[in-house]
Design an enzyme around this catalytic site. Structure first.
Site, short mmCIF file in Angstrom:
data_model
loop_
_atom_site.label_atom_id
_atom_site.label_comp_id
_atom_site.label_asym_id
_atom_site.label_seq_id
_atom_site.Cartn_x
_atom_site.Cartn_y
_atom_site.Cartn_z
N ARG A 67 0.83 -1.21 0.00
CA ARG A 67 0.00 0.00 0.00
C ARG A 67 0.86 1.25 0.00
NH1 ARG A 67 -4.28 0.93 4.26
NH2 ARG A 67 -4.73 2.60 2.82
N HIS A 115 -6.41 9.25 11.56
CA HIS A 115 -6.12 7.81 11.56
C HIS A 115 -4.65 7.50 11.38
CE1 HIS A 115 -10.59 7.03 10.31
NE2 HIS A 115 -10.45 7.38 11.57
N SER A 184 -17.79 8.68 3.40
CA SER A 184 -19.13 8.12 3.56
C SER A 184 -19.75 8.47 4.91
CB SER A 184 -19.07 6.60 3.43
OG SER A 184 -18.22 6.05 4.44
N ASN A 208 -19.71 14.67 -2.59
CA ASN A 208 -19.64 13.22 -2.70
C ASN A 208 -20.52 12.78 -3.87
OD1 ASN A 208 -19.76 10.32 -2.16
ND2 ASN A 208 -18.97 10.82 -0.14
#
Length: 238
Positions: A67, A115, A184, A208
């Site tokens: 990643r 995060h 989301s 979005n």
């Protein structure tokens, strides 16, 4: 495009962006919950929990190394650069759920990584933390103290960095406009940030392509991508 909220945007002193995986999708980084998202192909319980890490740290590290290579090869898109450019005209704060560092690479300075970051590592035992740009010869890598190193990201079941979260709440409570872009709003506690802003009377704008669980709470919902919409937001000040 921004219609009735254009005046509020122009008059705003402080604009906060809450961003998610969708804003980086146009840079070639997969989202997590979309049809091509990572969690459709991998079991998160085998890759993104502390229990999984200790059970098979080499597997987890191999996945994160893959990643990280993808992320480091990616480039900020027009959405990222528009947010950075907006800081020429307003106080701009970015509260991001992304771990890719693309906001900083686009030029944004006030970025709070809720995060964590995939380009940082930390020790599982001591206080060692460091940015990385190259790979490791041996996985899992070891700290100088002899303990295993891990990606400095927030895994399922772990709390957010408390100092970062406290600052995020403070900025949400003090902004005039909050733009929620490419998320989301399903992940807690980050999805509570629009409510902190709304309690302060801030204007809420959602960018979005798809409707979200909080669309009804928004003052304006724009059904396009961040790369398409956010440059138009900057044009209001030119």
């Amino acid at each position: 495009m921004f219609g009735s909220v254009a005046a509020k945007i122009k008059d705003a002193e402080k604009i906060v962006f809450v961003t998610g995986a969708g804003i980086s999708q146009e840079s070639g980084i997969s989202t997590f919950r979309g049809k091509d998202g990572y969690w459709r192909r991998y079991d998160p319980m085998q890759l993104a929990t502390i229990e999984a890490f200790y059970e098979n740290p080499k597997l987890v590290w191999e996945w994160y190394e893959d990643r990280r290579r993808t992320i480091l090869a990616a480039r900020p898109n027009a959405g990222h650069t528009a947010i950075a450019e907006l800081a020429k005209y307003k106080e701009v704060i970015v509260l991001t759920q992304n771990i890719d560092g693309l906001h900083q690479r686009a030029g944004s300075r006030n970025v709070y990584e809720l995060h964590g970051s995939i380009i940082r590592i930390k020790c599982t035992a001591c206080t060692f933390v460091e940015n990385i740009t190259s790979g490791f010869d041996v996985l899992p890598p070891k700290c100088v103290c002899g303990s295993i190193l891990r990606p400095d990201v927030v895994w399922f079941g772990e709390p957010l960095p408390q100092h970062v979260w406290a600052d995020a709440i403070m900025h949400a409570q003090s902004c005039d406009v909050m733009v929620i872009a490419g998320t989301s709003l399903l992940v807690s506690p980050a999805n509570s940030l629009p409510f902190y802003a709304k309690q302060n009377g801030a204007t809420l704008i959602e960018v979005n392509p798809e409707r979200t669980v909080m669309s009804d709470e928004m003052d304006l919902s724009l059904r396009q991508t961040s790369a398409a919409i956010l440059p138009q937001l900057v044009s209001l000040f030119k």
